[in-house]
Scaffold this motif. Structure first.
Motif, PDB file in Angstrom:
ATOM      1  N   GLN A  89       0.854  -1.188   0.000  1.00 20.77           N
ATOM      2  CA  GLN A  89       0.000   0.000   0.000  1.00 20.77           C
ATOM      3  C   GLN A  89       0.886   1.233   0.000  1.00 20.77           C
ATOM      4  OE1 GLN A  89      -3.368   0.105   0.435  1.00 20.77           O
ATOM      5  NE2 GLN A  89      -4.005  -1.712   1.536  1.00 20.77           N
ATOM      6  N   MET A  90       0.443   2.262  -0.695  1.00 26.18           N
ATOM      7  CA  MET A  90       1.232   3.482  -0.659  1.00 26.18           C
ATOM      8  C   MET A  90       0.940   4.216   0.639  1.00 26.18           C
ATOM      9  SD  MET A  90       1.883   6.271  -3.538  1.00 26.18           S
ATOM     10  CE  MET A  90       0.488   7.328  -3.351  1.00 26.18           C
ATOM     11  N   VAL A  91       2.002   4.623   1.338  1.00 25.29           N
ATOM     12  CA  VAL A  91       1.822   5.278   2.629  1.00 25.29           C
ATOM     13  C   VAL A  91       1.744   6.787   2.442  1.00 25.29           C
ATOM     14  CG1 VAL A  91       2.737   5.472   4.959  1.00 25.29           C
ATOM     15  CG2 VAL A  91       3.109   3.398   3.659  1.00 25.29           C
ATOM     16  N   TRP A  92       2.690   7.326   1.713  1.00 27.18           N
ATOM     17  CA  TRP A  92       2.622   8.758   1.425  1.00 27.18           C
ATOM     18  C   TRP A  92       3.331   9.044   0.117  1.00 27.18           C
ATOM     19  CZ3 TRP A  92       7.606  10.217   1.053  1.00 27.18           C
ATOM     20  CH2 TRP A  92       8.543   9.637   1.919  1.00 27.18           C
ATOM     21  N   GLU A  93       3.062  10.225  -0.381  1.00 25.84           N
ATOM     22  CA  GLU A  93       3.718  10.644  -1.612  1.00 25.84           C
ATOM     23  C   GLU A  93       4.058  12.119  -1.475  1.00 25.84           C
ATOM     24  OE1 GLU A  93       2.563   9.792  -6.070  1.00 25.84           O
ATOM     25  OE2 GLU A  93       1.550  11.574  -5.357  1.00 25.84           O
ATOM     26  N   SER A  94       5.268  12.490  -1.816  1.00 24.54           N
ATOM     27  CA  SER A  94       5.654  13.895  -1.788  1.00 24.54           C
ATOM     28  C   SER A  94       6.169  14.270  -3.153  1.00 24.54           C
ATOM     29  CB  SER A  94       6.798  14.127  -0.802  1.00 24.54           C
ATOM     30  OG  SER A  94       6.369  13.926   0.490  1.00 24.54           O
ATOM     31  N   SER A  95       5.845  15.470  -3.570  1.00 27.01           N
ATOM     32  CA  SER A  95       6.443  15.903  -4.826  1.00 27.01           C
ATOM     33  C   SER A  95       7.519  16.916  -4.493  1.00 27.01           C
ATOM     34  CB  SER A  95       5.394  16.475  -5.755  1.00 27.01           C
ATOM     35  OG  SER A  95       4.849  17.620  -5.184  1.00 27.01           O
ATOM     36  N   LEU A  96       8.676  16.721  -5.094  1.00 27.96           N
ATOM     37  CA  LEU A  96       9.832  17.557  -4.830  1.00 27.96           C
ATOM     38  C   LEU A  96      10.111  18.371  -6.071  1.00 27.96           C
ATOM     39  CD1 LEU A  96      12.060  14.727  -3.375  1.00 27.96           C
ATOM     40  CD2 LEU A  96      10.563  16.227  -2.097  1.00 27.96           C
ATOM     41  N   HIS A  97      10.201  19.670  -5.887  1.00 24.70           N
ATOM     42  CA  HIS A  97      10.469  20.504  -7.053  1.00 24.70           C
ATOM     43  C   HIS A  97      11.818  21.163  -6.902  1.00 24.70           C
ATOM     44  CE1 HIS A  97       6.572  19.854  -8.698  1.00 24.70           C
ATOM     45  NE2 HIS A  97       6.072  20.017  -7.484  1.00 24.70           N
ATOM     46  N   GLY A  98      12.388  21.515  -7.981  1.00 22.51           N
ATOM     47  CA  GLY A  98      13.690  22.157  -7.938  1.00 22.51           C
ATOM     48  C   GLY A  98      13.833  23.088  -9.111  1.00 22.51           C
ATOM     49  N   CYS A 102      10.788  10.160   6.900  1.00 18.84           N
ATOM     50  CA  CYS A 102      10.370   8.853   6.389  1.00 18.84           C
ATOM     51  C   CYS A 102       8.959   8.505   6.835  1.00 18.84           C
ATOM     52  CB  CYS A 102      11.299   7.757   6.914  1.00 18.84           C
ATOM     53  SG  CYS A 102      12.838   7.721   6.078  1.00 18.84           S
ATOM     54  N   VAL A 103       8.510   9.105   7.894  1.00 16.03           N
ATOM     55  CA  VAL A 103       7.245   8.671   8.484  1.00 16.03           C
ATOM     56  C   VAL A 103       6.060   9.220   7.711  1.00 16.03           C
ATOM     57  CG1 VAL A 103       5.887   8.695  10.594  1.00 16.03           C
ATOM     58  CG2 VAL A 103       8.350   8.465  10.707  1.00 16.03           C
ATOM     59  N   ASP A 104       6.131  10.504   7.354  1.00 21.97           N
ATOM     60  CA  ASP A 104       4.961  11.079   6.698  1.00 21.97           C
ATOM     61  C   ASP A 104       5.287  11.801   5.397  1.00 21.97           C
ATOM     62  OD1 ASP A 104       6.365  13.097   7.772  1.00 21.97           O
ATOM     63  OD2 ASP A 104       4.797  13.833   9.102  1.00 21.97           O
ATOM     64  N   GLY A 105       6.543  11.764   4.989  1.00 22.42           N
ATOM     65  CA  GLY A 105       6.883  12.378   3.704  1.00 22.42           C
ATOM     66  C   GLY A 105       6.964  13.884   3.747  1.00 22.42           C
ATOM     67  N   MET A 153      19.643   7.241   2.294  1.00 18.33           N
ATOM     68  CA  MET A 153      18.947   6.963   3.542  1.00 18.33           C
ATOM     69  C   MET A 153      19.924   7.287   4.670  1.00 18.33           C
ATOM     70  SD  MET A 153      16.013   5.929   4.354  1.00 18.33           S
ATOM     71  CE  MET A 153      15.525   5.333   2.764  1.00 18.33           C
ATOM     72  N   THR A 154      19.596   8.221   5.518  1.00 23.45           N
ATOM     73  CA  THR A 154      20.495   8.560   6.618  1.00 23.45           C
ATOM     74  C   THR A 154      20.030   7.831   7.874  1.00 23.45           C
ATOM     75  OG1 THR A 154      19.174  10.419   7.304  1.00 23.45           O
ATOM     76  CG2 THR A 154      20.852  10.847   5.662  1.00 23.45           C
ATOM     77  N   ASN A 155      20.952   7.743   8.814  1.00 23.28           N
ATOM     78  CA  ASN A 155      20.533   7.162  10.096  1.00 23.28           C
ATOM     79  C   ASN A 155      20.276   8.261  11.121  1.00 23.28           C
ATOM     80  OD1 ASN A 155      23.140   7.936  10.288  1.00 23.28           O
ATOM     81  ND2 ASN A 155      23.964   5.856  10.481  1.00 23.28           N
ATOM     82  N   LEU A 156      19.978   9.425  10.579  1.00 31.33           N
ATOM     83  CA  LEU A 156      19.770  10.594  11.415  1.00 31.33           C
ATOM     84  C   LEU A 156      18.312  10.641  11.867  1.00 31.33           C
ATOM     85  CD1 LEU A 156      21.900  12.889  11.796  1.00 31.33           C
ATOM     86  CD2 LEU A 156      20.479  14.202  10.243  1.00 31.33           C
ATOM     87  N   ILE A 157      18.107  11.109  13.089  1.00 30.47           N
ATOM     88  CA  ILE A 157      16.734  11.209  13.577  1.00 30.47           C
ATOM     89  C   ILE A 157      16.468  12.643  14.014  1.00 30.47           C
ATOM     90  CG2 ILE A 157      15.113  10.451  15.341  1.00 30.47           C
ATOM     91  CD1 ILE A 157      16.604   7.747  15.263  1.00 30.47           C
ATOM     92  N   ILE A 158      15.519  13.280  13.373  1.00 36.21           N
ATOM     93  CA  ILE A 158      15.138  14.634  13.764  1.00 36.21           C
ATOM     94  C   ILE A 158      13.713  14.560  14.290  1.00 36.21           C
ATOM     95  CG2 ILE A 158      14.806  17.009  13.020  1.00 36.21           C
ATOM     96  CD1 ILE A 158      16.719  16.434  10.714  1.00 36.21           C
ATOM     97  N   GLU A 159      13.523  14.953  15.506  1.00 35.40           N
ATOM     98  CA  GLU A 159      12.192  14.933  16.139  1.00 35.40           C
ATOM     99  C   GLU A 159      11.509  13.595  15.919  1.00 35.40           C
ATOM    100  OE1 GLU A 159      10.385  18.236  14.305  1.00 35.40           O
ATOM    101  OE2 GLU A 159      11.700  19.675  15.253  1.00 35.40           O
ATOM    102  N   ARG A 160      12.205  12.540  16.210  1.00 39.94           N
ATOM    103  CA  ARG A 160      11.725  11.168  16.086  1.00 39.94           C
ATOM    104  C   ARG A 160      11.333  10.790  14.657  1.00 39.94           C
ATOM    105  NH1 ARG A 160       7.425  10.192  20.615  1.00 39.94           N
ATOM    106  NH2 ARG A 160       7.161  12.421  20.553  1.00 39.94           N
ATOM    107  N   ASN A 161      11.828  11.546  13.698  1.00 45.80           N
ATOM    108  CA  ASN A 161      11.582  11.202  12.300  1.00 45.80           C
ATOM    109  C   ASN A 161      12.888  10.764  11.668  1.00 45.80           C
ATOM    110  OD1 ASN A 161       8.941  11.858  12.352  1.00 45.80           O
ATOM    111  ND2 ASN A 161       9.207  13.882  11.443  1.00 45.80           N
ATOM    112  N   ASN A 162      12.880   9.617  11.063  1.00 44.14           N
ATOM    113  CA  ASN A 162      14.052   9.243  10.280  1.00 44.14           C
ATOM    114  C   ASN A 162      14.093  10.101   9.024  1.00 44.14           C
ATOM    115  OD1 ASN A 162      14.366   7.042  12.088  1.00 44.14           O
ATOM    116  ND2 ASN A 162      15.525   6.039  10.454  1.00 44.14           N
ATOM    117  N   VAL A 163      15.280  10.457   8.625  1.00 46.59           N
ATOM    118  CA  VAL A 163      15.400  11.414   7.523  1.00 46.59           C
ATOM    119  C   VAL A 163      16.001  10.729   6.311  1.00 46.59           C
ATOM    120  CG1 VAL A 163      16.455  13.572   6.793  1.00 46.59           C
ATOM    121  CG2 VAL A 163      15.688  13.297   9.133  1.00 46.59           C
ATOM    122  N   VAL A 164      15.402  11.031   5.179  1.00 47.14           N
ATOM    123  CA  VAL A 164      16.002  10.597   3.926  1.00 47.14           C
ATOM    124  C   VAL A 164      16.403  11.865   3.169  1.00 47.14           C
ATOM    125  CG1 VAL A 164      13.718  10.363   2.874  1.00 47.14           C
ATOM    126  CG2 VAL A 164      15.644   9.245   1.818  1.00 47.14           C
TER     127      VAL A 164
END
Lengths: 172, 983
Positions: free
Chosen positions: B116-125, B159-162, B135-146
């Motif tokens: 199932q798709m959990v979330w989707e984010s669109s990234l613009h540049g 990673c949790v909510d995109g 994939m980092t092993n960094l945790i910011i405010e209990r969120n894993n960061v990619v």
């Protein structure tokens, strides 16, 4: 079984044979009376019979007419669409006249007489039956079961061959 | 004898409104469905947790799937759109699959267990750039960061909510990013890349907030080329622009130092420029020079030394950390028929952790990719499994020296399909192993009988169903009476030919064509076209049929052609040849020689015609038919259609009597400012047509179909309207369709649909064309039908002439006779947009036709041709109704039961192929895309055979019982008669 023949009855009529003439006729039986009015009474009778036969022959000859009417009514009832009932009616309408025509001689056999003119009744009979047949064929045609249209003859024609051949298209 | 038409109608009526749906227990009897994913681009293993071990893969066909590591089955699969290619993929938190796709614009997270798709984010540049996912092993405010670098901007996403936590632009700099690196245990990332091709740039970014910590650059006059290899978290290796000097770039603590080492210093006889094989193995990298792979170790301070030189074909896998500070990587080498899998420690070249030799099917070609994964054995030692991707796009899992499973994912990218008959059953050909013994046969029939009499228990029903599905009858390797058993031969993009059995879809043989493999003469060969070459009939029945595979050396119209002839029974490549001319078109001619080889006309880019086979007999046939062979070209980019005829022998310097020059006969130039060709379609060469007459019941009339193989349907749109729907107003959009005779260039019919636009999908059969387009005014899709009738034959109506055969309806006709034609057409709305359209074809062409529509939902829908009949009217008369004319409605109905794929989907549907079976009522349908689907389809039900459920046992028993009853009653009656006589 028994020891022999006890009695026997012979059913052969010996009354006319001369050899039995020694037995006398029963009282009141005159052998001559049968032969006497041969000329007048029998002629009368024969005329009546031939008249009756002729009459009957005409009746028989006219009989298909009723049939024809009956058939016409049935056909009208059957309608113009192809289904079991209409096909059955149509084929019986075709079959009846054909079988009747085959048995023309047999139908008029009882009325055969040298004095009776059977040609007229026969012709009428044949004509009426032919009429029935025509009715049947007409019905067959209205049902569309007769190959009277061009479509019936070209439906199975394969497409004509082409002389030229061409191929190609967008480059691969 | 002509079947008189009302009887025919009567027959049709008795079977009117065919029900095309099937019962639940009929699924899988005649149909099969296979799912594929395509060539794997990236694989991530998920084996840490207990439970089902799986591997997540992304493929070149934009598929994301998870596969069972035990069997290779698909757990779940998502097919992304054609412009949504996957750039990067990883597993986050052990439960999400994070994918970056669509050139770094879309980031999605999928739930690992069920997809199932959990979330989707669109990234613009701000600008286009390489897309990298880390994939980092960094945790910011209990969120894993990619961390994602895409389109010139660095994003940090939870990673949790995109949610995008921060982003940083690299807009101003002309940075060509190469790597995003996070040194272990740190909370910053390095962005390294080249600017202006001669400057090395390094950015140090705080991963918590995106703050720029450091920016350094260093210039190197020689320039950089190609890719980089990471040898430690702060060192990478690149090549200069000549490919002769290795550069070790270290950026330790923000200080950049570049050391260059000419390759010739390391390797004495360096054959030429090298390329780096990108990897990220600690202290080791590999370069390739021609066919030689050189492994080079990096000893501190940029000292390089050659670890090994390998001459064989070698593939290097990804680096894998097995424990703290220990990295391993996999090497796969070819050695004859075997492949050798080696797992080495990154810091210790001489020691092999694993060395396995595995026997490999030669038809799989070279190893293209290796993905290594480890597991801990019960004795705490490390075991390894490797997923390898082969040249034919197949995917194999190797473990403990064996192939655990393999997937034929080459079948996901089919280029062309053809079919071939199976061998005739002969006394010599043993099929015994497929036969059942008598007892089993009887048992089967008893079970069936029980089922018929409704006495069967649920187990019996299951047994019956299993028996039906596994029927040996359908998977025999010989021809059957009904013509259901055939071979489907497919050419895949990898240059591999597969033969699939129509009974159960198994692969009978497969062959990686030598002619479509990379060679000296032919660097990037591609397959183009597949057609039957030799189809033995009557007298040559004992010979094997052959197929012709046409390819070219590289993707360009003037590339040299490649031909290959393959035996369709055994898959042996009889011969292959590299041609000395290019191939623009392949035209199978309707002539065969005495060995039933079909003559083919190959047109090259210079408009020269080459005849094949090159035999004297073939040239004899060509001479005989010289003036009747024509061809045409459709130049869709400049809107010109041209017709050609054979003129004379080629006057090139090489004497080639099979080569002919062409003379241009006619040309149709479409105005380029108002019309652009978007679709052309012709009739199928092998289509059987039963009759040339179309009967009109209403007035007992007959119309003659204009049946010609030389008709071309062309659809053009306004040039503006060739883009997407919605980008143009109805006023400036139109669709023009043409029917063109390709011998004379005569336009038989032209029609304009105002306010309509493409894409156009069309199918041409007998004398009609059905095409599908978009109506901008009505905002709906439409389908139109055109039927063409020959008016010049219409006066053949005299019954007597027809009865005695005085007509010219069967005499050969020429396109030059310019027969008068009339067309009838009608349009209807249709709900779906479509991907493919085809029409059923039967052996004799008697069975009425159904259209097979590949819908946007990747299903195949059958639509009766009677719905697309120009004679439909709002209130048909009684006679017309009887004829089968359906009252006119504005839209075509979609009957859910007439999906012939029932509940299955043929993902990524590309094409539908119909092949007639010998049984007139039945056609074989093969739909392909990512998935393959095959079924039998009877457009008007199987009127000419007993159904599969028919119980022969019941019939047999009934007959036996009747005979017995007759005998018994006869005996009884005799006895009674005798008694009566004695009385």
């Amino acid at each position: 079984m028994g020891s022999g023949r006890r009695w026997a009855v012979s059913f052969s009529d010996n009354s006319t044979s001369p050899s039995c003439r020694d037995i006398r006729d029963p009282p009141g039986f005159t052998r001559a009376s049968v032969d006497q009015d041969d000329s007048t009474a029998s002629r009368q009778k024969k005329d009546a019979e031939s008249n009756w036969k002729a009459q009957k022959a005409w009746e028989v000859a006219q009989a298909p007419f009723k049939n024809l009417l009956m058939m016409g009514f049935m056909m009208w009832m059957a309608g113009n669409t192809v289904h079991l009932f209409s096909i059955g009616i149509t084929f019986s309408a075709l079959w009846q006249p054909v079988s009747a025509l085959q048995g023309v001689g047999k139908v008029f056999e009882p009325y055969k007489d040298s004095k009776v003119e059977l040609l007229g009744p026969k012709l009428l009979f044949i004509a009426l039956n032919l009429g029935g047949l025509a009715l049947g064929v007409w019905k067959l045609n209205t049902l569309g079961l007769l190959p009277t249209h061009a479509s019936d003859w070209v439906s199975s024609l394969p497409p004509a061959q082409e002389v030229e051949y061409s191929g190609g298209g967008i480059p691969l | 004898m002509a079947i008189t038409y009302p009887i025919f109608l009567f027959l049709i009526f008795s079977s009117l409104v065919p029900i095309l749906s099937l019962y639940e227990d009929q699924v899988g009897l005649t149909d099969w469905h296979q799912q594929y994913i395509g060539k794997v681009k990236q694989a991530v293993f998920h084996t840490h947790k207990t439970g089902r071990k799986r591997v997540v893969v992304s493929t070149e066909l934009n598929v994301i799937a998870t596969l069972d590591l035990r069997r290779g089955e698909i757990f779940w699969r998502h097919v992304l759109g054609s412009n949504d290619a996957v750039d990067g993929m990883d597993i986050a938190l052990g439960k999400y699959v994070i994918t970056l796709s669509s050139e770094g614009r879309v980031l999605r997270a999928w739930n690992l267990p069920d997809g199932q798709m959990v979330w989707e984010s669109s990234l613009h540049g701000p600008k286009h750039s390489k897309s990298l996912l880390l994939m980092t092993n960094l945790i910011i405010e209990r969120n894993n960061v990619v961390v994602i670098f895409s389109n010139g901007r660095l994003h940090a996403v939870s990673c949790v909510d995109g949610e995008v936590l921060w982003n940083k632009d690299f807009e101003a700099e002309s940075l060509e990013v190469q790597q995003v690196i996070q040194p272990a245990g740190s909370n910053f990332v390095y962005i390294v890349g080249f600017a202006a091709s001669s400057q090395f740039e390094m950015y140090q970014i705080n991963a918590r907030n995106g703050e720029l910590l450091k920016h350094e650059n260093a210039a190197f006059s020689g320039g950089f080329s190609g890719q980089v290899s990471l040898v430690s978290s702060e060192t990478l290796v690149a090549l200069d622009s000549t490919g002769l000097i290795l550069l070790v770039i270290s950026f330790h603590e923000g200080k950049i130092s570049i050391q260059h080492t000419p390759i010739s210093n390391l390797v004495e006889d360096a054959p030429g420029p090298a390329v780096i094989i990108p990897s990220s193995t600690m202290g080791l990298f590999a370069i390739r020079m021609n066919a030689v792979t050189i492994f080079i170790r990096v000893r501190g301070k940029g000292m390089l030394e050659v670890a090994e030189k390998v001459n064989r074909e070698t593939t290097i896998g990804n680096a894998l950390s097995i424990s703290e500070g220990q990295q391993v990587f996999a090497l796969v080498q070819h050695a004859g028929r075997d492949i050798r899998l080696t797992v080495k420690l990154a810091h210790d070249w001489d020691d092999d952790l694993l060395k396995e030799s595995i026997k490999m099917d030669q038809q799989r070609g070279l190893v293209h990719k290796v993905f290594l994964n480890n597991y801990v054995r019960t004795d705490r030692s490390h075991g390894f499994r490797a997923l390898i991707v082969m040249e034919d796009h197949s995917l194999l899992l190797l473990q403990q020296g064996t192939i655990v499973w393999s997937r034929e994912d080459g079948l996901a990218s089919i280029i062309d399909v053809t079919t071939s008959e199976l061998p005739v059953e002969r006394a010599g050909v043993s099929v015994a192993k497929f036969e059942l013994n008598l007892f089993e046969w009887l048992k089967g029939h008893m079970l069936k009988l029980k089922g018929t009499l409704m006495l069967a228990s649920p187990e019996d029903i299951a047994a019956i169903q299993y028996m039906r599905l596994q029927s040996s009858e359908k998977s025999k390797m010989t021809r059957d009476h009904n013509g259901f058993r055939k071979l489907i031969i497919v050419l895949t993009r990898a240059g591999k030919l597969f033969a699939l059995h129509t009974g159960d879809g198994r692969i009978v043989w497969s062959r990686l064509l030598q002619s479509l493999c990379k060679s000296e003469a032919c660097q990037h060969p591609i397959g183009l076209y597949l057609c039957p070459w030799q189809v033995p009939h009557h007298h040559a029945l004992n010979e094997n049929p052959f197929v012709l595979v046409v390819g070219r050396c590289f993707q360009s119209p003037d590339a040299l052609g490649v031909l290959s002839f393959v035996d369709s029974y055994t898959g042996k490549e009889l011969s292959s040849s590299n041609l000395d001319h290019s191939i623009a078109r392949v035209i199978p001619l309707p002539f065969t020689d005495s060995t039933e080889q079909r003559l083919h006309l190959l047109i090259d880019a210079d408009k020269k015609a080459h005849f094949y086979p090159k035999t004297p007999e073939a040239i004899g046939i060509v001479r005989r038919e010289f003036s009747n062979i024509y061809w045409y070209s459709v130049e869709d980019d400049n809107g010109i259609i041209k017709g050609y005829a054979l003129k004379s022998k080629c006057n090139s310097n090489v004497a080639d009597k099979f080569c002919f020059d062409a003379s241009e006969l006619w040309s149709i130039v479409l105005p380029s400012e108002s019309e652009k060709i978007i679709a052309t379609v012709t009739r199928k060469l092998n289509e059987a047509v039963h009759t040339q007459a179309k009967l009109i019941a209403a007035d007992q009339d007959v119309m003659y179909k204009y049946i010609s193989r030389n008709l071309l349907f062309v659809a053009t749109v306004a040039p503006k309207a060739s883009c997407e729907i919605g980008s143009i107003t109805p006023e400036e959009s139109w669709l023009v369709i043409y029917l063109i005779d390709t011998v004379t260039g005569r336009v038989l019919h032209r029609m304009t649909h105002h306010g309509s636009q493409g894409p156009v999908e069309a199918v041409f059969s007998e004398n009609w064309v059905v095409y599908h387009y978009f109506n901008l005014r009505a905002h709906r899709y439409e389908m139109s039908v055109i039927e063409i009738y020959d008016q010049s034959r219409a006066d053949n109506k005299d019954v007597w002439k027809l009865v005695v055969g005085k007509h010219n309806l069967t005499s050969p006709i020429s396109s030059y006779s310019r027969s008068e034609v009339v067309t009838k057409s009608q349009s209807y709305f249709f709900t779906h947009s479509l991907k493919a359209i085809d029409v059923t074809s039967t052996a004799k062409g008697i069975t009425s036709k159904q259209l097979l529509i590949g819908t946007i939902g990747d299903q195949v829908l059958a639509l009766d041709k009677r719905f697309l009949d120009p004679r439909r009217s709002a209130n048909p008369t009684q006679v017309e109704r009887e004829e089968g004319i359906i009252p006119l409605t504005d839209s075509l109905p979609i009957i859910p039961q007439s999906y012939i794929t029932h509940n299955l989907r043929v993902e990524g549907l590309q094409g539908i192929i119909t092949v007639p079976a010998k049984l007139e009522s039945t056609t074989l349908v093969f739909a392909y895309g990512l998935d393959l689907f095959f079924t039998h389809f009877a457009p008007t039900r199987t009127y000419d055979s007993l159904t599969e459920e028919f119980s022969y046992a019941l019939l047999l028993i009934t007959i036996v019982a009747l005979v017995a009853a007759i005998f018994v009653t006869w005996v009884l009656s005799r006895r009674k008669e005798l008694q009566d006589r004695w009385r």
